[in-house]
Write a protein that holds these residues in place. Structure first.
Motif, PDB file in Angstrom:
ATOM      1  N   THR A 143     -23.717 -22.382   5.169  1.00  0.00           N
ATOM      2  CA  THR A 143     -22.205 -22.001   5.181  1.00  0.00           C
ATOM      3  C   THR A 143     -21.431 -22.342   6.641  1.00  0.00           C
ATOM      4  O   THR A 143     -20.560 -22.758   6.262  1.00  0.00           O
ATOM      5  CB  THR A 143     -22.317 -20.394   5.473  1.00  0.00           C
ATOM      6  N   HIS A 144     -22.315 -22.690   7.384  1.00  0.00           N
ATOM      7  CA  HIS A 144     -21.429 -23.287   8.767  1.00  0.00           C
ATOM      8  C   HIS A 144     -21.341 -24.614   8.415  1.00  0.00           C
ATOM      9  O   HIS A 144     -20.134 -24.876   8.989  1.00  0.00           O
ATOM     10  CB  HIS A 144     -22.762 -23.181   9.865  1.00  0.00           C
ATOM     11  N   GLN A 145     -22.015 -25.288   7.737  1.00  0.00           N
ATOM     12  CA  GLN A 145     -21.586 -26.677   7.431  1.00  0.00           C
ATOM     13  C   GLN A 145     -20.394 -26.819   6.505  1.00  0.00           C
ATOM     14  O   GLN A 145     -19.452 -27.771   6.855  1.00  0.00           O
ATOM     15  CB  GLN A 145     -22.811 -27.483   6.839  1.00  0.00           C
ATOM     16  N   ILE A 146     -20.284 -26.145   5.842  1.00  0.00           N
ATOM     17  CA  ILE A 146     -19.014 -26.006   4.840  1.00  0.00           C
ATOM     18  C   ILE A 146     -17.796 -25.591   5.319  1.00  0.00           C
ATOM     19  O   ILE A 146     -16.736 -26.172   5.312  1.00  0.00           O
ATOM     20  CB  ILE A 146     -19.407 -24.965   3.801  1.00  0.00           C
ATOM     21  N   LEU A 152     -34.913 -30.059   1.101  1.00  0.00           N
ATOM     22  CA  LEU A 152     -33.829 -29.260   1.701  1.00  0.00           C
ATOM     23  C   LEU A 152     -33.687 -29.501   3.146  1.00  0.00           C
ATOM     24  O   LEU A 152     -32.323 -29.645   3.513  1.00  0.00           O
ATOM     25  CB  LEU A 152     -34.291 -27.628   1.418  1.00  0.00           C
ATOM     26  N   GLN A 153     -34.565 -29.435   3.898  1.00  0.00           N
ATOM     27  CA  GLN A 153     -34.331 -30.036   5.194  1.00  0.00           C
ATOM     28  C   GLN A 153     -33.597 -31.359   5.301  1.00  0.00           C
ATOM     29  O   GLN A 153     -32.732 -31.504   6.338  1.00  0.00           O
ATOM     30  CB  GLN A 153     -35.879 -30.064   5.974  1.00  0.00           C
ATOM     31  N   HIS A 154     -33.899 -32.191   4.647  1.00  0.00           N
ATOM     32  CA  HIS A 154     -33.552 -33.627   4.473  1.00  0.00           C
ATOM     33  C   HIS A 154     -31.866 -33.601   4.117  1.00  0.00           C
ATOM     34  O   HIS A 154     -31.329 -33.897   5.087  1.00  0.00           O
ATOM     35  CB  HIS A 154     -34.421 -34.483   3.631  1.00  0.00           C
ATOM     36  N   CYS A 155     -31.704 -32.901   3.176  1.00  0.00           N
ATOM     37  CA  CYS A 155     -30.361 -32.638   2.871  1.00  0.00           C
ATOM     38  C   CYS A 155     -29.426 -32.058   4.002  1.00  0.00           C
ATOM     39  O   CYS A 155     -28.527 -32.513   4.110  1.00  0.00           O
ATOM     40  CB  CYS A 155     -30.280 -31.817   1.518  1.00  0.00           C
ATOM     41  N   LEU A 156     -29.932 -30.980   4.463  1.00  0.00           N
ATOM     42  CA  LEU A 156     -29.059 -30.352   5.425  1.00  0.00           C
ATOM     43  C   LEU A 156     -28.987 -31.366   6.771  1.00  0.00           C
ATOM     44  O   LEU A 156     -28.130 -31.391   7.435  1.00  0.00           O
ATOM     45  CB  LEU A 156     -29.828 -29.011   5.735  1.00  0.00           C
ATOM     46  N   ALA A 157     -30.036 -32.068   7.258  1.00  0.00           N
ATOM     47  CA  ALA A 157     -30.006 -32.793   8.472  1.00  0.00           C
ATOM     48  C   ALA A 157     -28.881 -34.015   8.053  1.00  0.00           C
ATOM     49  O   ALA A 157     -28.200 -34.408   8.891  1.00  0.00           O
ATOM     50  CB  ALA A 157     -31.425 -33.477   8.565  1.00  0.00           C
ATOM     51  N   VAL A 158     -29.051 -34.424   6.765  1.00  0.00           N
ATOM     52  CA  VAL A 158     -28.115 -35.804   6.426  1.00  0.00           C
ATOM     53  C   VAL A 158     -26.604 -35.122   6.710  1.00  0.00           C
ATOM     54  O   VAL A 158     -25.776 -35.644   7.113  1.00  0.00           O
ATOM     55  CB  VAL A 158     -28.403 -36.197   5.275  1.00  0.00           C
ATOM     56  N   ALA A 159     -26.500 -34.050   6.071  1.00  0.00           N
ATOM     57  CA  ALA A 159     -25.049 -33.414   6.200  1.00  0.00           C
ATOM     58  C   ALA A 159     -24.707 -32.949   7.981  1.00  0.00           C
ATOM     59  O   ALA A 159     -23.718 -33.257   8.042  1.00  0.00           O
ATOM     60  CB  ALA A 159     -25.054 -31.783   5.642  1.00  0.00           C
ATOM     61  N   ASP A 160     -25.589 -32.622   8.631  1.00  0.00           N
ATOM     62  CA  ASP A 160     -25.314 -32.726  10.096  1.00  0.00           C
ATOM     63  C   ASP A 160     -24.900 -33.995  10.617  1.00  0.00           C
ATOM     64  O   ASP A 160     -23.959 -33.893  11.360  1.00  0.00           O
ATOM     65  CB  ASP A 160     -26.708 -32.107  10.698  1.00  0.00           C
ATOM     66  N   VAL A 161     -25.568 -35.106  10.282  1.00  0.00           N
ATOM     67  CA  VAL A 161     -25.401 -36.430  10.599  1.00  0.00           C
ATOM     68  C   VAL A 161     -23.929 -36.733  10.069  1.00  0.00           C
ATOM     69  O   VAL A 161     -23.074 -37.316  10.699  1.00  0.00           O
ATOM     70  CB  VAL A 161     -26.182 -37.430  10.081  1.00  0.00           C
ATOM     71  N   HIS A 162     -23.530 -36.387   9.007  1.00  0.00           N
ATOM     72  CA  HIS A 162     -22.272 -36.659   8.249  1.00  0.00           C
ATOM     73  C   HIS A 162     -21.446 -35.962   9.141  1.00  0.00           C
ATOM     74  O   HIS A 162     -20.176 -36.703   9.428  1.00  0.00           O
ATOM     75  CB  HIS A 162     -22.392 -36.069   7.063  1.00  0.00           C
TER      76      HIS A 162
END
Length: 320
Positions: A91-94, A171-181
């Motif tokens: 939610t936070h990333q969105i 899942l962790q990887h997807c979220l970490a990539v989003a954080d980098v984005h």
DNA sequence: CCAACAGGCCGTAAATTGTT
DNA sequence: AACAATTTACGGCCTGTTGG
């Protein structure tokens, strides 16, 4: 609070140290509407794992989807696209991606939740079972993915979309990539930066031919183009959660070398992009660094080895 | 007038952290 | 050890604003 705070202070999506997150998953809550509070339901055993109560395998027929499509605000579509790009987002990333023009972070968060709840009701998205116990305290973020109807809406009746239970690593990887984005997007605030374009998979991929003439595919997690006043900086980004063995990482570096010798990037853009590795574990970053320096095949100038925390600040330095 | 937020205020859950 | 405060994430309810 860690030092890595793009936007309004995004916590690492999932604590990387925890090895037993799956067991602390809580079953999705019942609709709180008819209970008056958001107390966890005692009937939670009834709900199916992996599904929220809002749209339990609800089917959306063509007519309904087309009605939804026409009435959908542009921002809703934007939210769906962001989720699609990264497969999973908190939610936070969105909020950080699509709810930026708000008076306060709190109101942005509320509106984000509001919009996500609506998309959930429309069966366009669904959330994973909620994990209790956050990074430090409090409950963890909700993690969203597209539901079949949402995927159909974006791909206008393309191939069927099947959601499968993600592995924790994935899942962790997807979220970490989003954080980098998000960290990359944050660089827009720099005065010298004029435009940032970030390509996620599969747009970040590059095709090339190997030494034996075989077709190969380079698959960076992200590929970014950053236009500053004086330069155009291009980066390939790889996010490593410490799950891949060291030889695997070095092998991937080798792929970048091979791709570089193909000259494809240089032909179209004059220079070869920087390859940025982002590690969650600082000691691992050091290990990879020294391995790259020792390896006769690899050109160390090509790479930057960073930690998750250090990336945002170091990236600013590179753009100076 | 109504829908769709915007945003303030308050309440709840749960783990961590500090204090007794 | 027992307890309270803190932190993070979330929901409900209310009032105000804006465009159709």
């Amino acid at each position: 609070m860690t030092s890595y705070t793009p936007g309004q202070g995004i916590p690492p999506a999932i604590p990387s140290g925890s090895s037993d997150i799956a067991s602390s998953m809580q079953v999705g809550r019942e609709s709180a509407r008819d209970r008056g509070t958001n107390t966890p339901s005692t009937r939670s055993t009834e709900s199916t794992r992996g599904l929220q109560p809002g749209n339990q395998r609800r089917r959306v027929d063509r007519d309904e989807l087309s009605r939804i499509n026409e009435a959908m605000p542009e921002r809703d579509r934007e939210v769906l696209r962001h989720i699609d790009e990264h497969r999973y987002l908190t939610t936070h990333q969105i909020q950080s991606f699509a709810f930026t023009a708000h008076g306060s972070a709190e109101s942005a968060a509320r509106t984000a939740r509001y919009v996500l709840a609506r998309l959930d009701r429309l069966a366009l998205i669904r959330s994973l079972p909620r994990r209790v116990g956050g990074v430090r305290a409090g409950s963890a973020a909700r993690i969203w993915q597209l539901a079949p109807a949402g995927a159909r809406l974006l791909r206008d009746e393309g191939q069927t979309y099947r959601t499968h239970e993600p592995s924790l690593r994935f899942l962790q990887h997807c979220l970490a990539v989003a954080d980098v984005h998000l960290g990359l997007r944050q660089l827009t605030s720099l005065e010298s930066v004029e435009a940032i374009d970030v390509a996620t998979e599969p747009h970040s991929w590059r095709r090339y031919t190997g030494p034996g003439g075989e077709r190969r595919l380079l698959q960076p997690d992200l590929a970014s183009i950053i236009r500053t006043r004086d330069f155009v900086d291009r980066w390939f980004l790889e996010v490593d959660l410490g799950t891949e063995s060291l030889p695997t990482v070095l092998k991937k570096c080798g792929q970048y070398e091979t791709y570089r010798s193909s000259g494809i990037e240089q032909d179209t853009h004059h220079a070869f992009p920087l390859v940025v590795w982002i590690f969650t574990n600082p000691t691992r970053a050091e290990k990879v660094k020294s391995s790259i320096l020792r390896s006769p095949r690899l050109t160390p100038e090509l790479y930057r080895l960073e930690t998750m925390d250090g990336f945002a600040t170091r990236a600013q330095e590179w753009l100076q």
